[in-house]
Scaffold this active site. Structure first.
Site, short mmCIF file in Angstrom:
data_model
loop_
_atom_site.label_atom_id
_atom_site.label_comp_id
_atom_site.label_asym_id
_atom_site.label_seq_id
_atom_site.Cartn_x
_atom_site.Cartn_y
_atom_site.Cartn_z
N GLU A 120 8.49 6.93 -3.43
CA GLU A 120 9.24 7.32 -2.32
C GLU A 120 9.09 8.58 -1.74
O GLU A 120 8.94 9.00 -0.72
CB GLU A 120 10.65 6.87 -2.29
CG GLU A 120 11.24 5.69 -3.01
CD GLU A 120 10.08 4.35 -2.20
OE1 GLU A 120 9.82 4.27 -1.25
OE2 GLU A 120 10.07 3.61 -2.90
N TYR A 127 -0.81 -2.03 -1.80
CA TYR A 127 -0.29 -1.29 -3.07
C TYR A 127 -1.74 -1.04 -4.05
O TYR A 127 -2.05 0.30 -4.31
CB TYR A 127 0.63 -1.65 -3.61
CG TYR A 127 1.92 -1.57 -2.95
CD1 TYR A 127 2.13 -2.87 -2.13
CD2 TYR A 127 3.13 -0.46 -3.08
CE1 TYR A 127 3.54 -2.84 -1.49
CE2 TYR A 127 4.28 -0.67 -2.36
CZ TYR A 127 4.32 -1.65 -1.49
OH TYR A 127 5.67 -1.70 -0.84
N1 BES Z 1 8.46 1.00 1.83
C1 BES Z 1 8.37 0.15 0.67
C2 BES Z 1 9.39 -0.84 0.67
C3 BES Z 1 9.16 -2.07 1.77
C4 BES Z 1 7.80 -2.24 2.08
C5 BES Z 1 10.18 -2.64 2.41
C6 BES Z 1 7.63 -3.48 2.96
C7 BES Z 1 9.97 -3.30 3.44
C8 BES Z 1 8.67 -3.84 3.61
C9 BES Z 1 8.59 1.05 -0.57
O1 BES Z 1 8.24 2.28 -0.42
C10 BES Z 1 8.17 0.58 -2.00
O2 BES Z 1 7.03 0.28 -1.73
N2 BES Z 1 9.04 -0.02 -2.76
C11 BES Z 1 8.50 -0.53 -4.16
C12 BES Z 1 8.68 0.28 -5.14
C13 BES Z 1 7.43 1.18 -5.37
C14 BES Z 1 7.68 2.02 -6.82
C15 BES Z 1 5.92 0.25 -5.60
C16 BES Z 1 9.35 -1.74 -4.26
O3 BES Z 1 10.70 -1.76 -3.64
O4 BES Z 1 9.57 -2.27 -5.44
ZN ZN Z 2 6.11 2.28 -0.82
#
Ligand code: BES
Ligand code: ZN
Length: 619
Positions: A312, A399
């Site tokens: 984050e 990702y």
């Molecule tokens: N920005 C994302 C969460 C998100 C993505 C919310 C798309 C709504 C739509 C956040 O940064 C994220 O990627 N969170 C991951 C954690 C990360 C360590 C891979 C999660 O929530 O698992």
């Molecule tokens: Zn993210």
């Protein structure tokens, strides 16, 4: 005048008129086409928001007025996005003005068309949220850690902000904001802005976000929370009973910020705090600027899951400074962020930990490719989400394939050049937005051509699957885990001793890599020795429970534990993984029984995903 002169003049004339055309269409195209917003910012767009709202826990309604400074390009209307909002009245420069709501779309909501004059500088919309508002989750005291007071949080990404604020909800449109928020006296309000560190006596809070951000990064939380600083610019907010645990877990936050700055330039948002929410928070984390929102499932007691904070934090550059222009370019946010996350983790905790995390990502990618076997288009980095809800259609390709692409590129050009390139990329494009095409162009000019390097960028970005030149990721720690697992499979015995220094990542790798031939009896042997069913690490729990469902394992009261886990935790990734496993293993009846209980605890984002997965129709 001879012929050639005439020709020359003609050519010049044509060229200049072409340029003119180009200029005109360029200025018209200040904003690219955006499939997930009704706003037509090329006509008129918002620049600054002043929010005056009241949060009422009794009626579960947020009500108030959103006032916007606007830039009008000679238009007689400005269009905002809204969804499930009750619009009470609208003014333009202080006078009532006509407005209308467009046809309702299940994904996008409704256009809010507002009549303006050529010279209109400001509009104001008075509104109430409704019981259908998707961004907000209202929690009763039982759903919090301390169980004394209610709690509220919002989740904006990708297109939910429009369900609690009427707004131009496109990542291309960046605004500054300020807010006056009235909450019940004993509660504290925090936002993705400059925040209070103590409660006020009257429950009135004022916020300011002076840097411009897209609508999806506006966020609010209200609850009985307290602040504890880690350094002069980092700290944590949590409920009282969690505060010390959270503070210990995240005590390396300042180190992470310093490491990040050393890599890719100064942190642009002054303060970096993390708010730990109740367990229904639907994501691991959300990069709301100045105040990341996080799930309590990462509070493991041993800092083992804090790569989430690095992730984050990395968004403070990739995403919040340089923002994906549309949700089709989502990989620019997440792929860069995973790459940056790995670099921060490596810098703070060393290469061994970095390798393990990278290899977990690589395996996640394999799993996702398998899931998407029948829809190869979904494995492209650049997506085409028109007609789809971005919140349902974004998978881990952005990702993990995004990460692998950047890591492969790094290995090709060398770390030094690559780091200099990324640092400059962030600096040059700070506070603006980026399309995939613009990025490719920038990459070609500033890294590849400059260094005479050829690279199959287009294949990585515009084609499905993984190109052959992918970086090969290995981890010695994981090799050891694999050999211990193989030993167990061949001998039937497992010696706990060899695992005494294992990190949760090694446990996750161990459990995830059970062979297809694994049996419930073998799981019972392991569980007797290792008691994995009662692990207190949420990540190990998740992968172990998934295996229990896959192998039809019922020992050690695991079914009860799975049910408990699913009714307490609302993190979508965990919940979806387990309900998918129920479904895959033909246990729909059990799944629906658990879901019936768990559903009232989930945020709308998780509810929607699981409703769709299980074909659940609310009664
Ligand atoms: N920005 C994302 C969460 C998100 C993505 C919310 C798309 C709504 C739509 C956040 O940064 C994220 O990627 N969170 C991951 C954690 C990360 C360590 C891979 C999660 O929530 O698992
Ligand atoms: Zn993210």
């Amino acid at each position: 005048m001879n012929i050639s002169k005439i020709l020359l003049i003609l050519t010049l004339l044509i060229m200049s008129s072409c340029n003119q055309d180009k200029k005109e269409s360029n200025s018209q195209d200040k904003f690219a086409e955006e499939p997930h917003s009704f706003a037509q910012p090329n006509k008129a767009y918002i620049k600054h928001l002043k929010l005056d709202i009241k949060v009422d826990f009794d009626t579960q309604i947020i009500s108030g007025t959103a006032t916007y400074d606007i830039e009008n390009n000679d238009s007689d209307e400005i269009i905002l996005d809204s969804k499930y909002l009750d619009i009470v009245s609208v003014t333009a420069d202080g006078k009532d003005t006509e407005f209308s709501l467009g046809k309702f779309d299940q994904q996008l909501g409704q256009a809010l068309n507002i009549k303006i004059q050529k010279g209109t500088k400001q509009i104001a919309v008075t509104y109430n949220t409704t019981k259908d508002t998707e961004a907000v989750q209202w929690l009763n005291p039982q759903q919090t850690a301390d169980k004394k007071y209610p709690f509220l949080f919002t989740q904006g990404q990708a297109i939910l902000t429009r369900s609690w604020i009427p707004i131009q909800d496109s990542p291309q449109i960046k605004i500054t904001y300020e807010a006056n928020v009235q909450v019940p006296k004993h509660l504290m309000a925090v936002m993705s802005a400059e925040n209070p560190k103590t409660k006020t006596t009257d429950g009135l809070y004022h916020f300011a976000m002076k840097q411009s951000i897209p609508a999806y990064l506006i966020a609010l939380a209200v609850g009985d929370i307290e602040y504890k600083a880690i350094s002069n610019r980092t700290g944590v907010y949590a409920e009282k009973s969690m505060l010390d645990k959270v503070h210990n877990e995240f005590s390396d936050m300042e180190k992470m910020v310093s490491a990040a700055e050393k890599l890719y330039g100064p942190y642009a948002w002054e303060q970096f705090d993390v708010l730990v929410l109740p367990p229904s928070f639907p994501f691991g984390g959300m990069e709301n600027p100045r105040l990341t929102f996080a799930t309590p499932t990462v509070i493991a007691g041993d800092k083992s899951l804090t790569s989430l904070v690095a992730h984050e934090l990395a968004h403070s550059w990739s995403g919040n400074l340089v923002t994906n222009a549309t949700w089709n370019d989502f990989w620019l946010n997440e792929g860069f962020t995973v790459y940056f996350e790995m670099r921060i983790m490596e810098a703070v905790y060393g290469k061994e930990r970095g390798d393990m995390l990278a290899l977990i990502s690589r395996q996640d990618l394999n799993d996702e490719l398998e899931n998407l076997e029948d829809t190869p288009d979904a494995t492209k980095l650049k997506l085409d989400l028109k007609g789809h809800n971005p919140d349902d259609s974004m998978n881990s390709i952005a990702y993990d394939k995004g990460y692998l692409f950047l890591r492969t590129l790094e290995e090709k050009v060398g770390r030094e050049k690559f780091d200099a390139f990324i640092k400059t990329y962030f600096k040059v494009h700070e506070f603006s937005t980026m399309t995939t095409e613009k990025f490719v162009d920038y990459l070609n000019k500033n890294l590849l051509e400059k260094n005479n390097i050829t690279f199959n960028t287009d294949e990585w970005i515009y084609k499905s699957g993984i190109p052959a030149n992918q970086a090969i990721i290995t981890s010695d720690k994981f090799k050891n885990v694999e050999s211990k697992l193989a030993q167990f499979i061949s001998t039937g015995n497992f010696d706990k001793e060899v695992t005494k220094d294992w990190t949760p990542q090694e446990w996750v790798h161990f459990v995830r890599n059970f062979p297809k031939t694994m049996t419930a009896d073998q799981m019972l042997v392991l569980d007797k020795e290792l008691n994995l069913t009662n692990s207190t690490n949420s990540y190990i729990q998740m992968v172990w429970y998934e295996q229990a469902l896959n192998q039809n394992y019922h020992g050690n009261n695991v079914d009860k534990k799975i049910e408990e886990f699913l009714t307490q935790v609302g993190r979508r990734w965990y919940v979806e993984t387990l309900f998918k496993a129920f479904k895959r293993n033909n246990r729909m009846d059990d799944a629906l029984k658990v879901y019936e209980k768990a559903r009232p605890n989930y945020h709308s984002v998780t509810v929607k995903t699981i409703d769709d997965l299980l074909g659940y129709k609310a009664k």
